[in-house]
Structures are given as structure tokens and as C-alpha cells.
Design a protein around this motif. Structure first.
Motif, PDB file in Angstrom:
ATOM      1  N   GLU A 236     -12.940   8.052   3.243  1.00  0.00           N
ATOM      2  CA  GLU A 236     -13.649   7.159   3.640  1.00  0.00           C
ATOM      3  C   GLU A 236     -14.550   6.694   2.655  1.00  0.00           C
ATOM      4  O   GLU A 236     -15.188   7.708   1.669  1.00  0.00           O
ATOM      5  N   VAL A 237     -14.896   5.475   2.299  1.00  0.00           N
ATOM      6  CA  VAL A 237     -15.406   4.792   1.092  1.00  0.00           C
ATOM      7  C   VAL A 237     -16.576   4.064   1.655  1.00  0.00           C
ATOM      8  O   VAL A 237     -16.281   3.070   2.463  1.00  0.00           O
ATOM      9  N   ALA A 238     -18.041   4.246   1.201  1.00  0.00           N
ATOM     10  CA  ALA A 238     -18.986   3.439   1.842  1.00  0.00           C
ATOM     11  C   ALA A 238     -18.712   1.992   1.505  1.00  0.00           C
ATOM     12  O   ALA A 238     -18.280   1.763   0.288  1.00  0.00           O
ATOM     13  N   GLY A 239     -18.827   0.964   2.569  1.00  0.00           N
ATOM     14  CA  GLY A 239     -18.703  -0.388   2.128  1.00  0.00           C
ATOM     15  C   GLY A 239     -17.459  -0.929   2.486  1.00  0.00           C
ATOM     16  O   GLY A 239     -17.267  -2.336   2.645  1.00  0.00           O
ATOM     17  N   ASP A 240     -16.402  -0.111   2.812  1.00  0.00           N
ATOM     18  CA  ASP A 240     -14.985  -0.551   3.216  1.00  0.00           C
ATOM     19  C   ASP A 240     -15.052  -1.236   4.701  1.00  0.00           C
ATOM     20  O   ASP A 240     -14.289  -1.676   5.047  1.00  0.00           O
ATOM     21  N   ASP A 241     -15.918  -1.038   5.142  1.00  0.00           N
ATOM     22  CA  ASP A 241     -16.257  -1.682   6.684  1.00  0.00           C
ATOM     23  C   ASP A 241     -16.910  -2.846   6.953  1.00  0.00           C
ATOM     24  O   ASP A 241     -17.143  -3.367   7.840  1.00  0.00           O
TER      25      ASP A 241
ATOM     26  N   VAL B  77      -8.818   1.766   4.176  1.00  0.00           N
ATOM     27  CA  VAL B  77      -8.338   0.481   4.431  1.00  0.00           C
ATOM     28  C   VAL B  77      -7.110   0.049   3.521  1.00  0.00           C
ATOM     29  O   VAL B  77      -6.373  -1.046   3.668  1.00  0.00           O
ATOM     30  N   LEU B  78      -6.641   1.005   2.667  1.00  0.00           N
ATOM     31  CA  LEU B  78      -5.504   0.925   1.780  1.00  0.00           C
ATOM     32  C   LEU B  78      -4.425   1.789   2.615  1.00  0.00           C
ATOM     33  O   LEU B  78      -3.349   2.083   1.784  1.00  0.00           O
TER      34      LEU B  78
ATOM     35  N   HIS C 182       0.764  -1.113   0.063  1.00  0.00           N
ATOM     36  CA  HIS C 182       0.007   0.081  -0.245  1.00  0.00           C
ATOM     37  C   HIS C 182       0.918   1.250  -0.121  1.00  0.00           C
ATOM     38  O   HIS C 182       0.203   2.279  -0.533  1.00  0.00           O
ATOM     39  N   GLY C 183       1.972   1.063   0.343  1.00  0.00           N
ATOM     40  CA  GLY C 183       2.937   2.328   0.433  1.00  0.00           C
ATOM     41  C   GLY C 183       3.066   2.770  -1.024  1.00  0.00           C
ATOM     42  O   GLY C 183       3.358   3.956  -1.250  1.00  0.00           O
ATOM     43  N   ARG C 184       3.214   1.911  -1.928  1.00  0.00           N
ATOM     44  CA  ARG C 184       3.107   2.456  -3.388  1.00  0.00           C
ATOM     45  C   ARG C 184       2.412   3.307  -3.735  1.00  0.00           C
ATOM     46  O   ARG C 184       2.561   4.229  -4.538  1.00  0.00           O
ATOM     47  N   LEU C 185       1.070   3.007  -3.385  1.00  0.00           N
ATOM     48  CA  LEU C 185      -0.045   3.899  -3.844  1.00  0.00           C
ATOM     49  C   LEU C 185       0.313   5.358  -3.167  1.00  0.00           C
ATOM     50  O   LEU C 185      -0.186   6.481  -3.774  1.00  0.00           O
ATOM     51  N   LEU C 186       1.000   5.511  -1.815  1.00  0.00           N
ATOM     52  CA  LEU C 186       1.348   6.772  -1.665  1.00  0.00           C
ATOM     53  C   LEU C 186       2.440   7.619  -2.414  1.00  0.00           C
ATOM     54  O   LEU C 186       2.425   8.963  -2.536  1.00  0.00           O
TER      55      LEU C 186
END
Length: 231
Positions: free
Chosen positions: A225-230, A219-220, A204-208
Motif C-alpha cells: 500500500e502506497v499513499a496516493g495510488d488510489d 496498482v502494479l 507487471h508480471g515482470r516485476l514479480l
């Protein structure tokens, strides 16, 4: 006469009928996609309606309440309004684990994709003009989510029919079965799109390195905040 009017006239002369949707904002999407080339925009417009009619039927509207209800409980595609890459391109966030084929028929799932992307392009001219980045979070993906026909038809839609420019695709959290899924996915992806695909895995560090933290879901490792990630 402006370019939209020229495009409308060209569509009328080539097809013998006016555009199914004459909204200038909608027609301008095809000019953005064709980088201002009116002839190419008209060809894309013709192909758009050919593919859309084949996959979804003759209607020029979407059943928005039905689609919104489905995506509220099965959010396999989302376009968070404040999610952009470092160049300002909008993100399309995909989560295949929510593709429950006991809930979705193939046409219904395709309608969700077309509706979501159409709305993104219409309400964000920057996305239409400068392209989008697709982030696919494959956590929880299983073979039960995979439909060869769905991926084939999405590829036909996104990489040839819709007035959409895909700048990059990044896959994260790919499970072991992904190597088998990817083998048939590549058959439907244009060569130039394959070159824009990066499978990050669990890094996930690559995304940064390519996205601001505010555009990366929590979550990444980001703050979005994205609906459904919980779930």
C-alpha cells in the motif's frame, strides 16, 4: 583514527573548513558510496555540497514541514519502509503524474527529492551501503508533468552528487509520449546507468520476477500500500 575521522580531516585540509554537516552517520554515506576509498569519498562530498548549494542554496537543513505537506498531496517520490528487492535493496517509488508545476517551483521539487533521498540513506544504512532500485510508475504521465530542467538537475544530483548507488531503474506503464521524453532523458543519464534501465511497460508480471509481491504496489499487481495510488 577511524575512516570517518580520516575523511573529516581530509575535507578540512582540502577546503580549509570543517564539513558543513559533521554528523558521522552523514559522512559515512560518502564512504559507502566510494566503497571505503577515503579520497574518492572526499571528492564526492565536495561535489555534493557544490551541486546542492547551486540548486538549493546555502542552507544545511531542509524545511521538513513544508516538504512533508507538499508530498502528502503530491507524492511524486516515496520510499516505503518495507519495500525491497530480492537482494534487500530499498526501493524508491516515483510517480511523475504528481509533478504539478502549478504547485511546485523547480527548487521546491528538487528539495523534495534531496530531502527524501537524504532521509532514506541516513535512516537505512543498508540502502546506503548496497544501493537502491528506482521504480517509476508512469501511468497518467502527460507533457504537462515534464520539465527538462527538473530531469537534468535530478540526474546531476542522483548520478554524481548524492552518496547514492543506483542498482537498477525500472519504468512501468509508459504512455506513448514516453518515446519522446526518453529521447532527451538519455542525454542526461551516464552510460552505465542507461545499462541499468529497463522499460517494462504494462507487463507487471515482470516485476514479480525481480521484486517480492510485498514490495510491489497494489496498482502494479502486488500487495504494497502506497499513499496516493488510489488517486
Amino acid at each position: 583514527m577511524d575512516d570517518v575521522a580520516v575523511l573529516s580531516e581530509l575535507i578540512l585540509s582540502s577546503s580549509g573548513s570543517p564539513p558543513p554537516i559533521s554528523n558521522p552517520a552523514f559522512l559515512r554515506l560518502f564512504l559507502y558510496c566510494a566503497k571505503g576509498n577515503v579520497t574518492k569519498a572526499a571528492e564526492r562530498h565536495t561535489h555534493y555540497w557544490s551541486v546542492r548549494t547551486e540548486l538549493l542554496g546555502e542552507s544545511t537543513t531542509f524545511n521538513e514541514p513544508s516538504i512533508s505537506a507538499l508530498l502528502s498531496t503530491n507524492p511524486f517520490i516515496a520510499t516505503p519502509s518495507n519495500a525491497r528487492d530480492t537482494s534487500g535493496r530499498r526501493l524508491i517509488y516515483v510517480r511523475p503524474r504528481f509533478l504539478d508545476w502549478s504547485v511546485f517551483s523547480l527548487p521546491t521539487a528538487l528539495s523534495c527529492v534531496w530531502f527524501t533521498i537524504n532521509n532514506l540513506l541516513l535512516f537505512d544504512p543498508v540502502a546506503a551501503e548496497h544501493g537502491v532500485v528506482i521504480i517509476s510508475n508512469m501511468a497518467g504521465l502527460s507533457l504537462s508533468n515534464v520539465s527538462r530542467a527538473f530531469f537534468r538537475d535530478v540526474a546531476r544530483s542522483v548520478y554524481g552528487a548524492m552518496p547514492l548507488r543506483v542498482s537498477a531503474i525500472r519504468g512501468v506503464n509508459n504512455p506513448p509520449i514516453f518515446q519522446y521524453i526518453f529521447a532527451f532523458m538519455k542525454m542526461f543519464l551516464p552510460v552505465k546507468i542507461r545499462g541499468r534501465l529497463e522499460v517494462i511497460g504494462g507487463d507487471h508480471g515482470r516485476l514479480l520476477e525481480v521484486l517480492p509481491p510485498a514490495s510491489i504496489p497494489e496498482v502494479l499487481g502486488g500487495t504494497l500500500e502506497v499513499a496516493g495510488d488510489d488517486i
